[in-house]
Motif scaffolding. Structure first.
Motif, PDB file in Angstrom:
ATOM      1  N   GLU B 496       0.834  -1.193   0.000  1.00 35.52           N
ATOM      2  CA  GLU B 496       0.000   0.000   0.000  1.00 35.52           C
ATOM      3  C   GLU B 496       0.864   1.234   0.000  1.00 35.52           C
ATOM      4  O   GLU B 496       2.021   1.209   0.405  1.00 35.52           O
ATOM      5  N   THR B 497       0.269   2.289  -0.453  1.00 36.94           N
ATOM      6  CA  THR B 497       0.989   3.552  -0.360  1.00 36.94           C
ATOM      7  C   THR B 497       0.280   4.424   0.657  1.00 36.94           C
ATOM      8  O   THR B 497      -0.946   4.513   0.688  1.00 36.94           O
ATOM      9  N   GLY B 498       1.040   4.992   1.531  1.00 36.65           N
ATOM     10  CA  GLY B 498       0.465   5.830   2.573  1.00 36.65           C
ATOM     11  C   GLY B 498       1.265   7.112   2.688  1.00 36.65           C
ATOM     12  O   GLY B 498       2.036   7.434   1.774  1.00 36.65           O
ATOM     13  N   PRO B 499       1.081   7.811   3.765  1.00 38.06           N
ATOM     14  CA  PRO B 499       1.810   9.077   3.951  1.00 38.06           C
ATOM     15  C   PRO B 499       3.319   8.885   3.909  1.00 38.06           C
ATOM     16  O   PRO B 499       4.056   9.766   3.476  1.00 38.06           O
ATOM     17  N   ASN B 500       3.819   7.705   4.329  1.00 34.72           N
ATOM     18  CA  ASN B 500       5.272   7.510   4.352  1.00 34.72           C
ATOM     19  C   ASN B 500       5.759   6.770   3.109  1.00 34.72           C
ATOM     20  O   ASN B 500       6.782   6.101   3.144  1.00 34.72           O
ATOM     21  N   GLY B 501       5.024   6.846   2.016  1.00 36.62           N
ATOM     22  CA  GLY B 501       5.433   6.137   0.803  1.00 36.62           C
ATOM     23  C   GLY B 501       4.886   4.722   0.811  1.00 36.62           C
ATOM     24  O   GLY B 501       3.919   4.417   1.503  1.00 36.62           O
ATOM     25  N   TRP B 502       5.546   3.872   0.031  1.00 37.97           N
ATOM     26  CA  TRP B 502       5.072   2.501  -0.097  1.00 37.97           C
ATOM     27  C   TRP B 502       5.391   1.716   1.151  1.00 37.97           C
ATOM     28  O   TRP B 502       6.415   1.909   1.776  1.00 37.97           O
ATOM     29  N   TRP B 503       4.514   0.827   1.496  1.00 36.36           N
ATOM     30  CA  TRP B 503       4.882  -0.111   2.548  1.00 36.36           C
ATOM     31  C   TRP B 503       4.198  -1.448   2.335  1.00 36.36           C
ATOM     32  O   TRP B 503       3.165  -1.555   1.681  1.00 36.36           O
ATOM     33  N   PHE B 504       4.834  -2.474   2.875  1.00 33.47           N
ATOM     34  CA  PHE B 504       4.357  -3.838   2.673  1.00 33.47           C
ATOM     35  C   PHE B 504       3.277  -4.122   3.697  1.00 33.47           C
ATOM     36  O   PHE B 504       3.572  -4.488   4.828  1.00 33.47           O
ATOM     37  N   SER B 505       2.037  -3.935   3.291  1.00 39.68           N
ATOM     38  CA  SER B 505       0.972  -4.080   4.263  1.00 39.68           C
ATOM     39  C   SER B 505       0.506  -5.522   4.413  1.00 39.68           C
ATOM     40  O   SER B 505      -0.141  -5.867   5.377  1.00 39.68           O
ATOM     41  N   GLY B 506       0.843  -6.384   3.436  1.00 39.20           N
ATOM     42  CA  GLY B 506       0.372  -7.764   3.484  1.00 39.20           C
ATOM     43  C   GLY B 506       0.844  -8.468   4.738  1.00 39.20           C
ATOM     44  O   GLY B 506       1.923  -8.180   5.264  1.00 39.20           O
ATOM     45  N   SER B 507       0.028  -9.430   5.188  1.00 39.99           N
ATOM     46  CA  SER B 507       0.363 -10.076   6.449  1.00 39.99           C
ATOM     47  C   SER B 507       1.502 -11.076   6.291  1.00 39.99           C
ATOM     48  O   SER B 507       2.075 -11.510   7.274  1.00 39.99           O
ATOM     49  N   ALA B 508       1.804 -11.452   5.067  1.00 44.20           N
ATOM     50  CA  ALA B 508       2.815 -12.490   4.879  1.00 44.20           C
ATOM     51  C   ALA B 508       4.218 -11.935   4.700  1.00 44.20           C
ATOM     52  O   ALA B 508       5.191 -12.671   4.779  1.00 44.20           O
ATOM     53  N   TRP B 509       4.320 -10.649   4.441  1.00 50.69           N
ATOM     54  CA  TRP B 509       5.636 -10.103   4.069  1.00 50.69           C
ATOM     55  C   TRP B 509       6.690 -10.364   5.131  1.00 50.69           C
ATOM     56  O   TRP B 509       7.801 -10.797   4.815  1.00 50.69           O
ATOM     57  N   ASP B 510       6.356 -10.089   6.397  1.00 53.76           N
ATOM     58  CA  ASP B 510       7.350 -10.258   7.458  1.00 53.76           C
ATOM     59  C   ASP B 510       7.958 -11.652   7.438  1.00 53.76           C
ATOM     60  O   ASP B 510       9.176 -11.823   7.393  1.00 53.76           O
ATOM     61  N   SER B 511       7.050 -12.633   7.459  1.00 55.81           N
ATOM     62  CA  SER B 511       7.558 -13.997   7.522  1.00 55.81           C
ATOM     63  C   SER B 511       8.298 -14.351   6.234  1.00 55.81           C
ATOM     64  O   SER B 511       9.293 -15.074   6.259  1.00 55.81           O
ATOM     65  N   LEU B 512       7.854 -13.819   5.114  1.00 50.61           N
ATOM     66  CA  LEU B 512       8.529 -14.127   3.858  1.00 50.61           C
ATOM     67  C   LEU B 512       9.943 -13.563   3.864  1.00 50.61           C
ATOM     68  O   LEU B 512      10.906 -14.236   3.494  1.00 50.61           O
ATOM     69  N   PHE B 513      10.071 -12.313   4.284  1.00 51.58           N
ATOM     70  CA  PHE B 513      11.403 -11.705   4.313  1.00 51.58           C
ATOM     71  C   PHE B 513      12.313 -12.445   5.287  1.00 51.58           C
ATOM     72  O   PHE B 513      13.477 -12.715   4.978  1.00 51.58           O
ATOM     73  N   THR B 514      11.783 -12.790   6.453  1.00 54.45           N
ATOM     74  CA  THR B 514      12.608 -13.548   7.399  1.00 54.45           C
ATOM     75  C   THR B 514      13.031 -14.868   6.781  1.00 54.45           C
ATOM     76  O   THR B 514      14.203 -15.257   6.833  1.00 54.45           O
ATOM     77  N   THR B 515      12.069 -15.569   6.167  1.00 52.90           N
ATOM     78  CA  THR B 515      12.385 -16.857   5.564  1.00 52.90           C
ATOM     79  C   THR B 515      13.487 -16.713   4.533  1.00 52.90           C
ATOM     80  O   THR B 515      14.476 -17.455   4.550  1.00 52.90           O
ATOM     81  N   LEU B 516      13.317 -15.757   3.627  1.00 55.41           N
ATOM     82  CA  LEU B 516      14.307 -15.615   2.566  1.00 55.41           C
ATOM     83  C   LEU B 516      15.659 -15.217   3.161  1.00 55.41           C
ATOM     84  O   LEU B 516      16.697 -15.760   2.776  1.00 55.41           O
ATOM     85  N   GLY B 517      15.641 -14.286   4.097  1.00 59.71           N
ATOM     86  CA  GLY B 517      16.903 -13.846   4.690  1.00 59.71           C
ATOM     87  C   GLY B 517      17.624 -14.986   5.380  1.00 59.71           C
ATOM     88  O   GLY B 517      18.798 -15.262   5.110  1.00 59.71           O
ATOM     89  N   VAL B 518      16.892 -15.678   6.245  1.00 56.85           N
ATOM     90  CA  VAL B 518      17.510 -16.764   6.997  1.00 56.85           C
ATOM     91  C   VAL B 518      17.993 -17.856   6.051  1.00 56.85           C
ATOM     92  O   VAL B 518      19.104 -18.376   6.185  1.00 56.85           O
ATOM     93  N   SER B 519      17.192 -18.186   5.038  1.00 57.80           N
ATOM     94  CA  SER B 519      17.593 -19.241   4.111  1.00 57.80           C
ATOM     95  C   SER B 519      18.822 -18.833   3.328  1.00 57.80           C
ATOM     96  O   SER B 519      19.715 -19.646   3.086  1.00 57.80           O
ATOM     97  N   LEU B 520      18.874 -17.579   2.926  1.00 60.95           N
ATOM     98  CA  LEU B 520      20.021 -17.131   2.141  1.00 60.95           C
ATOM     99  C   LEU B 520      21.302 -17.126   2.978  1.00 60.95           C
ATOM    100  O   LEU B 520      22.372 -17.455   2.473  1.00 60.95           O
ATOM    101  N   VAL B 521      21.177 -16.768   4.256  1.00 57.01           N
ATOM    102  CA  VAL B 521      22.369 -16.786   5.097  1.00 57.01           C
ATOM    103  C   VAL B 521      22.793 -18.227   5.371  1.00 57.01           C
ATOM    104  O   VAL B 521      23.981 -18.560   5.356  1.00 57.01           O
TER     105      VAL B 521
END
Ligand SMILES: Nc1ncnc2c1ncn2[C@@H]1O[C@H](COP(=O)(O)OP(=O)(O)OP(=O)(O)O)[C@@H](O)[C@H]1O
Ligand SMILES: [Mg+2]
Lengths: 377, 729
Positions: B496-521
């Motif tokens: 979504e775009t809000g007053p602070n620009g774009w942001w990842f409002s979806g509920s899955a983003w957090d876990s997805l980013f953690t998953t990808l980060g942890v897996s890549l490391v």
């Protein structure tokens, strides 16, 4: 066994005077033992190898040749004993720290590097600048006759060419000792003769010290300055090719080098260096080699056997042809003779192909004095 | 050597002077974040500062090993040769060995004996430095042919396995003999181990309605093992022994389980066969078959597992069938045997070890599976889910979880040992180097028909399942309300775009980013550790190699659930307090997936002639240079395999990490399972298909990026060790 240095007990470190440096053997083994678990592959090995010579380790399969060679290289650790290279004790040093190169049976060329990179490898890992290393590698490739193929991968070369790359890669470091483990075994019969001559020439022109492992006695005789014959992890005999062929120390050597027939005989008396040896009804005059009178064994080379169809046994034995084969320039026979109450098969080779004997013929077996020696029973 | 030693010594001083010794506190280096004042404010300070200023004098002892190492450095041989030089060497070796051994010993005693906060970066660095110093000392003594790199690597691998596999397993064994307050109750252990909830036979004897969870688990694994082997054999026969034209498709299908999170098939099955499922609907309207919940329980779990594991057993059996020399069957035919007799008396006996192997692999897979029983089990409990509920449920009985984990571990370990001992070397089917001419005999028609029927059924179900996964995410509520919608994707992946620009409002983003980060490391670490271990196992012989192999093997056989439980038990308290961090997820992935790297490495290394290493050594390259310049380039296929699998397995893994995730560090799979548990199937399916898509893209990208370099005859095909590497999903 003239080359074995006996050491007084307690001498553990070698402290030669610098002037003696040239006289130091290139390789020296002192009571070296190699055990694999409970199995002893090499027993108390003692020998030394002069610089600038080609010495062959020869012996039947499993006798410990490769193990010995790999201990020189540092690829196996001796279980006990001392190994010196150029007078330095290297027993505890790893392969990378020894001034030794090896040509492997499988050539072991790095498949992901070009020929040139393969040959330059030892120089670059040793810290030489890339450009100089490639230059030196190119020289060595030219020396072994492979100029122009530098950019190829090992898989794009024939077996013989790969072998020469392996040699170039090994000599580019100018090692104190160059090791070969059955370098010809992956080549066809014709190439073998060619390559072994090349190796010998290279060794002599560059004054290399080479230790060469083979189980082929003809190859050993052809290339060596000295041959160390091994059996069961021990040295069976150590000497020049001529020594080994003409004065085998045991029936094993006589049989292994030159396929001698072993015939029981009787040493009946002596006259100076010569002795009278009775075999069947014949009496031969041969060097007695300081054996005691009594039963001895004769090592008879196949081409020292004379087969005649006359029936006069005074200069030999009576026998019967058991098997005959025509091989173009000579005939091979197996002749059954009765000796000491049992039947013995003699293997004979004669140049007469025009009037061959046939199976079943009764023959008289005589001996030419050259090619017959007494060996300790 | 001196330069290296100097570096390590400097690192050692940095570890005690600069790096934070404990977690927490106010030291501004690397790992700050802690109370600014109070008794624990100084926890993050370096050991020496804590020792001097905070009244923790025992920490001062950490300098002694470093001083000893310094002495060793000065004892450097001045005389290069001769007796003096040798004496110097000996002294140096003694100093360094003492430094390494002393440092590690002190750290161990100190961390176990003194109550203190969890160890931090400084302590970790200190341990590694001591290990390397000790390795220098031992190498000088002639260990591993005097090779520091090898000695240090063995120490490092062994040490990390001991800490991150051995220690948790020991902890779990210990906590089984403790009650919840930490008191030792050996007497209770026997009762706990033989609890009727675990071993009861009520359902068979008629004394109760349910059986013990251990029997449930074994029965499920047995059924799944047999049926999976049969299905796998059917496909293998079709692929190898018929003129089937879509063999490439079969191979492709065999990748599916690798990139499918294990519970996704279970989800799809609910959507198809559940009370409101599509198929149930159809049957009920067309044939008036009453809706029921038959799918929840053993039938559903077994079905999901068979669908999921068949490709693995297919890969095993294809290899075995291809290894059967056609000449043997031709010989049988020339002796006037009919195709059926040939099949029964020649082919089957020859592949029997392969069948047993496939059975055991599926058996272990089923024992270890957690996701499918979790979403489909209903009242049917298996060990892995029971363990989960013992930890997270209302009872919160870690002792019971530990007991259950021990039982599960003993099952998988026995099956694994059986597989290794009996079948490891016993295979009559050999692929000889020489070209074996001859045509395999045709399949008897009965066998062919049966195989085709089984394969068709499996294919139909799989198509249905994956179709559901693909389509389900785009429907409002599959089965109930089949309106096309993007609502699930929007909920999960909205931007979504809000007053602070774009942001990842979806509920899955957090876990997805953690998953990808942890897996890549975790990916490069897993590959590096696995391949290094493989190199040590294949190429080096050293004292205790057998024990070393057994330890690495042990980590092959530990089910994810057991890892998860043992990690929370072991790493919840000092000295290693890691729960709740992202680090523990990375560590869990590295040590769970390391076997993949080991297997890929062993498979490829054993194809690389050992004389290549030796040639490099005799040319003056030490083992590290040899590894870097000769082995690694040739290991490239194995590196790719190890990286790909460790990445993909990290993304799809659920059993171990479900215990370790937190609100801050949540992972995709744990999130999906959570959604599924509360019935949000649409969201769960949508997220799952997004994960699968991500993995397909990643696989393709890696294939494209790395490519393969031709080595002429030596080109080693990418060893697809799926069969083996999935063993403990
Ligand atoms: N790693 C090992 N473990 C146990 N025994 C070994 C090992 N390597 C070699 N041997 C044994 O040591 C003995 C000598 O082996 P070696 O390889 O030196 O024989 P070889 O003389 O080179 O024979 P070949 O001519 O067949 O190559 C053999 O009996 C062999 O079985
Ligand atoms: Mg050999």
């Amino acid at each position: 066994m003239t080359h074995i240095r006996t050491l007084s007990p307690g001498t553990t470190t070698l402290e030669p005077a610098p002037a003696a440096a040239r006289a130091r053997p290139a390789v020296e083994f002192r009571s070296v033992v190699k055990r694999y678990g409970a199995f002893t592959a090499v027993h108390e090995l003692n020998f030394s190898i002069e610089a600038g010579t080609l010495v062959t380790l020869l012996g039947p399969s499993g006798c410990g040749k490769t193990t010995t060679l790999r201990m020189i290289a540092g690829l196996e650790q001796a279980s006990s004993g001392t190994i010196l290279i150029g007078g330095e004790n290297v027993t505890a040093r790893s392969a990378a720290e020894r001034d030794v190169s090896m040509v492997f049976q499988s050539y072991a060329l790095f498949p992901h590097m070009t020929i040139l990179d393969n040959v330059a490898y030892g120089l670059t890992v040793g810290g030489m600048a890339k450009r100089a290393a490639l230059e030196a590698a190119r020289d060595k490739l030219a020396l072994v006759g492979l100029a122009g193929l530098e950019g190829r991968l090992p898989s794009e070369l024939s077996g013989g060419q790969q072998q020469r790359v392996a040699v170039a890669r090994a000599i580019v470091l100018e090692p104190r000792v160059l090791l070969f483990d059955e370098p010809l075994s992956n080549l066809d019969a014709k190439m073998r003769r060619q390559v072994r001559e090349d190796i010998r020439q290279l060794q002599q022109s560059l004054k290399l010290t080479v230790v060469y492992v083979t189980h082929d006695q003809e190859e050993a005789l052809a290339v060596s300055d000295r041959i160390i014959v091994m059996a069961g992890g021990r040295i069976a005999q150590d000497g020049t090719p001529r020594d080994l062929y003409q004065r085998p120390a045991s029936r094993f050597i006589a049989d292994f080098i030159g396929d001698a027939n072993i015939v029981p005989a009787l040493l009946e008396g002596r006259d100076g260096a010569l002795g009278r040896v009775r075999v069947g009804m014949a009496t031969l005059t041969l060097p007695h080699r300081d054996l005691a009178d009594g039963p001895v064994e004769l090592a008879v080379r196949p081409n020292a056997i004379r087969l005649t169809s006359d029936q006069d046994p005074s200069d030999g034995l009576l026998g019967r042809v058991h098997f005959a084969a025509y091989l173009g320039d000579h005939m091979e026979y197996e002749v059954a003779v009765a000796l000491g109450g049992r039947e013995v098969m003699l293997f004979a080779r004669t140049p007469d192909v025009d009037a061959p004997l046939s199976v079943g013929d009764a023959v008289c077996v005589g001996f030419a004095p050259r090619g017959v020696t007494v060996v300790p029973p | 050597m001196k330069r290296h030693l100097g570096f390590w010594l400097a690192a050692g001083w940095a570890a005690v002077l600069v790096l934070p010794w404990h977690i927490g506190g106010v030291w501004p280096v690397f790992w700050p974040a802690g109370p600014q004042n109070g008794p624990s404010a100084g926890d993050g300070m370096p050991a020496l500062i804590q020792g001097l200023l905070l009244g923790r004098p025992w920490l001062l002892a950490s300098v002694l090993p470093l001083l000893a190492a310094l002495a060793g450095l000065w004892a450097k041989g001045r005389a290069k040769d001769g007796a003096k030089g040798e004496a110097d060497e000996r002294a140096r070796s003694a100093w360094l060995t003492a430094a390494g051994g002393g440092g590690l010993g002190w750290l161990l005693v100190e961390s176990l004996a003194v109550t203190q906060p969890g160890l931090g970066l400084g302590a970790a660095a200190y341990a590694v430095v001591c290990l390397v110093l000790g390795a220098h000392g031992l190498a000088l003594r002639g260990w591993c042919k005097g090779d520091v790199f090898i000695v240090a690597s063995i120490g490092l691998v062994l040490g990390s396995i001991l800490v991150f596999v051995g220690f948790p397993v020991v902890t779990i064994l210990l906590s089984a003999v403790q009650d919840n307050d930490g008191r030792l109750t050996v007497a209770g252990l026997f009762d706990k181990l033989t609890d009727s909830g675990i071993w009861g036979l009520g359902c068979v004897l008629g004394t109760g309605s349910t059986c013990g969870v251990a029997w449930n688990t074994l029965a499920l694994a047995g059924v799944v093992g047999v049926l999976t082997t049969g299905t796998g054999l059917a496909f293998a026969l079709i692929a190898v022994r018929t003129g089937f034209r879509f063999k490439a498709a079969l191979r492709l299908a065999s990748i599916l389980p690798v990139i499918t999170p294990p519970f996704v098939i279970g989800l799809a099955i609910i959507l198809l066969f559940g009370r409101a499922g599509v198929v149930t609907d159809l049957l009920s309207t067309l044939f008036d078959i009453p809706r029921s919940r038959w799918i929840y329980g053993m039938p559903g779990v077994a079905m999901a597992q068979i669908l999921a594991f068949t490709p693995i057993s297919f890969l095993v059996l294809v290899g075995v069938l291809q290894g059967v020399s056609p000449t043997l069957e031709e010989a049988s035919q020339t002796l006037r045997a009919t195709p059926w007799i040939t099949f029964r008396t020649v082919t089957l006996p020859l592949i029997r070890p392969g069948l047993a192997n496939a059975f055991l692999i599926s058996f272990i897979e089923s024992l270890a599976d957690f996701g499918n029983p979790l979403v489909l089990g209903g009242n049917f409990d298996v060990l892995s889910t029971k363990i989960f509920y013992a930890v997270v449920g209302a009872a919160h009985d870690q002792g019971r979880a530990a007991v259950l984990a021990i039982i599960l571990l003993s099952f998988t370990l026995s099956a694994f040992l059986a597989q290794r001992r009996w079948l490891g070397r016993r295979s009559y089917a050999t692929v000889a180097g020489k070209g074996d001419a001859g045509l395999p005999s045709p399949l008897p028609s009965g066998v062919r028909i049966a195989a085709s029927a089984v394969a068709a059924l499996w294919t139909a179900l799989t198509v249905l399942v994956y179709g559901t996964i693909l389509v389900g995410g785009f429907l409002k509520s599959l089965g109930r309300d089949n309106t096309l919608t993007l609502i699930h994707y929007q909920t999960a992946f909205g931007i979504e775009t809000g007053p602070n620009g774009w942001w990842f409002s979806g509920s899955a983003w957090d876990s997805l980013f953690t998953t990808l980060g942890v897996s890549l490391v975790a990916m490069p670490l897993t590959a590096a550790l696995g391949l290094l271990t493989a190199y040590l196992l294949v190429r080096q012989s050293f004292l205790g190699r057998g024990a070393f192999e057994f330890l690495t093997m042990l980590s092959f056989a530990i089910p994810g659930t057991v890892i998860g439980v043992s990690y929370i038990l072991a790493f919840n308290t000092p000295p290693l307090e890691l729960t709740g961090t992202g680090l523990i997820l990375i560590i869990a992935f590295v040590f769970r997936n390391m076997p993949v790297g080991i297997r890929a490495g062993i498979a490829t290394l054993s194809q690389i002639d050992k004389s290549l290493d030796e040639a490099s050594l005799t040319l003056g390259a030490r083992s590290f240079t040899t590894l870097r310049r000769v082995i690694l380039p040739l290991l490239r296929p194995a590196i790719v395999t190890a990286m790909v699998y460790s990445f993909v397995r990290a993304i799809t893994s659920v059993s171990a990490v479900i215990f370790l995730v937190t609100a801050k560090y949540n992972l995709a799979t744990a999130y999906i399972v959570g959604r599924a548990e509360v019935g949000e199937y649409g969201l769960a399916i949508a997220y799952s298909s997004a994960l699968i898509a991500i993995m397909v893209v990643a696989l393709l990208a890696i294939q494209l990026l790395v490519g393969e370099r031709r080595l002429g005859r030596r080109t080693a095909a990418l060893p697809v060790s799926t069969s083996a590497s999935k063993v403990n999903a």
